[in-house]
Each structure stands twice: as structure tokens, then as C-alpha cells.
Write a protein that holds these residues in place. Structure first.
Motif, PDB file in Angstrom:
ATOM      1  N   UNK A  92       4.037  24.631  13.663  1.00 58.37           N
ATOM      2  CA  UNK A  92       3.635  23.516  14.511  1.00 58.37           C
ATOM      3  C   UNK A  92       2.120  23.389  14.565  1.00 58.37           C
ATOM      4  N   UNK A  93       1.637  22.149  14.463  1.00 63.19           N
ATOM      5  CA  UNK A  93       0.231  21.867  14.707  1.00 63.19           C
ATOM      6  C   UNK A  93      -0.005  21.823  16.214  1.00 63.19           C
ATOM      7  N   UNK A  94      -1.079  22.465  16.673  1.00 72.39           N
ATOM      8  CA  UNK A  94      -1.349  22.565  18.115  1.00 72.39           C
ATOM      9  C   UNK A  94      -2.839  22.412  18.383  1.00 72.39           C
ATOM     10  N   UNK A  95      -3.147  22.159  19.652  1.00 71.07           N
ATOM     11  CA  UNK A  95      -4.516  22.222  20.129  1.00 71.07           C
ATOM     12  C   UNK A  95      -4.772  23.575  20.762  1.00 71.07           C
ATOM     13  N   UNK A 212      -3.727  25.910  14.816  1.00 69.74           N
ATOM     14  CA  UNK A 212      -4.709  25.202  15.636  1.00 69.74           C
ATOM     15  C   UNK A 212      -5.461  24.167  14.801  1.00 69.74           C
ATOM     16  N   UNK A 213      -5.485  22.931  15.294  1.00 66.41           N
ATOM     17  CA  UNK A 213      -6.209  21.841  14.616  1.00 66.41           C
ATOM     18  C   UNK A 213      -7.427  21.364  15.397  1.00 66.41           C
ATOM     19  N   UNK A 214      -7.497  21.673  16.711  1.00 61.83           N
ATOM     20  CA  UNK A 214      -8.544  21.086  17.559  1.00 61.83           C
ATOM     21  C   UNK A 214      -8.620  21.863  18.860  1.00 61.83           C
ATOM     22  N   UNK A 215      -9.572  21.482  19.708  1.00 55.71           N
ATOM     23  CA  UNK A 215      -9.755  22.108  21.021  1.00 55.71           C
ATOM     24  C   UNK A 215      -9.208  21.233  22.149  1.00 55.71           C
ATOM     25  N   UNK A 216      -8.167  20.462  21.889  1.00 61.15           N
ATOM     26  CA  UNK A 216      -7.641  19.551  22.906  1.00 61.15           C
ATOM     27  C   UNK A 216      -8.804  18.682  23.403  1.00 61.15           C
ATOM     28  N   UNK A 217      -9.009  18.540  24.715  1.00 63.06           N
ATOM     29  CA  UNK A 217     -10.129  17.695  25.169  1.00 63.06           C
ATOM     30  C   UNK A 217     -11.022  18.414  26.167  1.00 63.06           C
ATOM     31  N   UNK A 218     -10.797  19.716  26.360  1.00 66.21           N
ATOM     32  CA  UNK A 218     -11.545  20.438  27.382  1.00 66.21           C
ATOM     33  C   UNK A 218     -12.914  20.916  26.889  1.00 66.21           C
ATOM     34  N   UNK A 219     -13.094  21.030  25.576  1.00 64.87           N
ATOM     35  CA  UNK A 219     -14.283  21.667  25.022  1.00 64.87           C
ATOM     36  C   UNK A 219     -15.417  20.642  24.887  1.00 64.87           C
ATOM     37  N   UNK A 233      -7.921  18.784   9.864  1.00 63.69           N
ATOM     38  CA  UNK A 233      -7.665  20.216  10.005  1.00 63.69           C
ATOM     39  C   UNK A 233      -6.283  20.590   9.493  1.00 63.69           C
ATOM     40  N   UNK A 234      -5.346  19.659   9.634  1.00 63.21           N
ATOM     41  CA  UNK A 234      -3.961  19.924   9.252  1.00 63.21           C
ATOM     42  C   UNK A 234      -3.814  20.162   7.753  1.00 63.21           C
ATOM     43  N   UNK A 235      -4.612  19.485   6.952  1.00 59.26           N
ATOM     44  CA  UNK A 235      -4.501  19.629   5.502  1.00 59.26           C
ATOM     45  C   UNK A 235      -4.770  21.068   5.075  1.00 59.26           C
ATOM     46  N   UNK A 236      -5.824  21.676   5.616  1.00 60.95           N
ATOM     47  CA  UNK A 236      -6.130  23.058   5.276  1.00 60.95           C
ATOM     48  C   UNK A 236      -5.091  23.996   5.881  1.00 60.95           C
ATOM     49  N   UNK A 237      -4.658  23.728   7.111  1.00 58.99           N
ATOM     50  CA  UNK A 237      -3.636  24.563   7.737  1.00 58.99           C
ATOM     51  C   UNK A 237      -2.331  24.532   6.947  1.00 58.99           C
ATOM     52  N   UNK A 238      -1.981  23.379   6.403  1.00 58.39           N
ATOM     53  CA  UNK A 238      -0.746  23.258   5.628  1.00 58.39           C
ATOM     54  C   UNK A 238      -0.794  24.130   4.390  1.00 58.39           C
TER      55      UNK A 238
END
Length: 302
Positions: A92-95, A212-219, A233-238
Motif C-alpha cells: 500500500x502507498x501511504x503518507x 511511504x510516498x509523502x509526509x501527508x500535510x503536517x510537515x 514517489x510511487x514509481x520508485x517505490x513500485x
């Protein structure tokens, strides 16, 4: 090991965003499958990897036409059960909700907080009620194998962490993101519940690789999450996920003792036999056939 106390594993892989096939799979065959719960997200891809039987399901369908809230989670899990799957690897892709879990990190989740709303989350409805334990929702054996495989592939991996599952399809508000951080959530996504609950009810072992693809919106220094950010980010994670799966499956395919999850229904069904509705039992033929006295031949693997 006796046949009653051992399992010849069949590895199921549920591919998240960007992962629509298992690379290196031999003897490949896509099969359209129907279940008493409706149609799964896509056909199932059957094949072998280094002699290990595998079944792949693209969670959102090939081409990603299905949003998280519209997935037929019950049909997906039932279809994998009918296919003979014993162990599910969920990708799963996640923040990220933690500074140290930067984009590109893989988290081997060990707990969930379910914030979804309105999704059917049980196979056991009126006419046959059951309550399974979800205290430990993830197979430690699968989790260790996945973490070891990630390290061997040179992938930055975190062993353990809580996955906060939101309804979506929108990303979080900043206030929500900060709330989940205060709960000690590690990652945030939209798909692993009720998937993990249903896998437990179906007596299948389950583990999640949260990519992990991102920092959600808190960062503050990384900006708000966007689809473009996630896709990049997903392309490299895949690519890394494909390598991880190819390394993990052969070590998981050896005959092994039964796991606790594979007996989750032993003391879970509370409705006595004389009060169980026949129509509900018919729908539970694959998921609960073992404890309901239904042999495999009554439903037949695909």
C-alpha cells in the motif's frame, strides 16, 4: 509435520497503487472470479515464482479505476480464499506521520487504527454471528520475512508501526493529520481496513508493506500532499516493492506449521447451529467452511 498441523502455503499479493502484476511470475493466467459477495476488483493472476504458487490481485483494478471507498473488500478476500491463498502480502502507498519515516521508506505495519466509515467490515452478518480477535492483526512471521527481504534489497525499512486508515478519497486536513500524529500513528492510508479484518475472519495470515510516498500535510517544509507528489514517489517505490516481493515469496513458500490466524474461527461463532440461516451459511462456504463442516469440495478452489 502431519497434514492436519501443517500448511503448504499459497502466497497472495494484493497490489496497491502502481503495482498491477508480480514481476517474474511463471505460468501466468488471469482468471475472472465471482463470489457470493459480488465481483472482486479485477481478475486474479495465478502463477508460480521459484516453484511457489502465487495469486495476485490488483486492489484498485488494472489502470486504477476503483477508489478506496468503492472497493469490494469482501469479494476480494473471498476470491483469494477460494483461490487457495493462505498468506496475504498487502502492498500500500501511504503518507508518513513521523519525521524519521521519509518518502521511500517501507514500514512493516503491526497495528491499525480504523477510521473508515460505512464499509462492510465483516462476513458474519444476521444469521451467523462471529467475533474474531484483532488484538494482533498482522502475522509476525510474514512481517519478519518482509522486513528481512527489504533489508537484503537495500530498502530503508521500519519494523513495526501503526497504520491509520481513513475513508478518503480526500487527503487529511492539517488538524486531522496532527491528531493522528498525537495518537502515535506511523503512516496513513485508505485501504488496509476492512481488508485486514476480513482476512482474519477468513483465517488467512496477513501483513502490510506500507510504502511511504509523502509526509501527508503536517510537515511544514514539504508542502501539502498532491497526486503528482504521490505518483512521482510511487514509481520508485513500485520498483523496490517488486524486488521485495520476488525475494520474500520463495522463503514463504515452504511447508510450515499452522499459524494462529488459521484457527481464528475455532471459538468465534456465537450463533448456535440451529439458529444459523442457511442463506448466510451458503455465502460463508469458503470463508468459514472449515468450522461450519463444509469440505473444500463443497465450494472448490478456482
Amino acid at each position: 509435520m502431519s497434514a492436519q498441523n501443517s500448511v503448504q502455503p499459497v502466497i497472495g499479493v494484493i497490489g496497491g497503487s502502481g503495482l498491477y502484476e508480480i514481476e517474474g511470475l511463471q505460468n501466468k493466467e488471469w482468471r475472472v472470479c465471482e463470489t457470493p459477495w459480488g465481483t472482486p476488483s479485477d481478475a486474479l493472476l495465478f502463477g508460480t515464482l521459484e516453484g511457489v504458487q502465487c495469486v495476485f490481485l490488483p486492489r484498485h483494478g488494472r489502470g486504477h479505476p476503483l477508489p478506496p471507498s468503492r472497493l469490494n473488500y469482501r469479494a476480494n478476500i473471498d476470491a483469494l480464499k477460494r483461490a487457495g491463498v493462505t498468506d496475504i502480502l498487502s502492498l500500500s502507498a501511504v503518507g508518513s506521520l513521523k519525521e524519521e519515516l521519509a518518502p521511500g521508506t517501507f514500514v512493516i505495519v503491526d497495528q491499525f487504527i480504523d477510521q473508515t466509515q460505512g464499509r462492510p467490515r465483516t462476513f458474519f452478518e444476521e444469521g451467523c454471528v462471529a467475533h474474531v480477535s484483532m488484538a494482533e492483526p498482522v502475522s509476525a512471521r510474514l512481517g519478519k520475512a518482509l522486513a528481512d527481504a527489504a533489508e537484503e534489497e537495500g530498502i530503508k525499512v521500519s519494523r513495526g508501526g501503526t497504520y491509520v486508515v481513513i475513508e478518503g478519497p480526500q487527503f487529511s486536513t492539517r488538524a486531522e493529520s496532527e491528531l493522528y500524529r498525537s495518537w502515535n500513528g506511523a503512516v496513513i492510508g485508505m485501504t488496509n481496513m476492512p481488508e485486514a479484518r476480513l482476512a482474519r475472519e477468513a483465517e488467512m495470515n496477513y501483513a502490510t508493506v506500507a510504502m511511504v510516498t509523502d509526509y501527508d500535510c503536517w510537515h511544514d517544509s514539504h508542502g501539502d500532499v498532491t497526486v503528482d507528489m504521490v505518483v512521482a514517489a510511487m514509481k520508485e517505490n513500485t520498483r523496490k516493492a517488486a524486488a521485495l516481493v520476488r525475494r520474500a515469496i520463495p522463503r514463504l513458500g515452504k511447508e510450515r506449521p499452522l499459524d494462529k490466524a488459521e484457527r481464528a474461527l475455532d471459538n468465534a461463532i456465537i450463533t448456535p447451529p440451529d439458529a444459523r440461516r442457511p442463506d448466510m451459511l451458503a455465502r460463508l462456504d469458503a470463508v468459514a467452511g472449515r468450522v461450519l463442516g463444509l469440505a473444500d469440495s463443497d465450494w472448490g478452489p478456482y
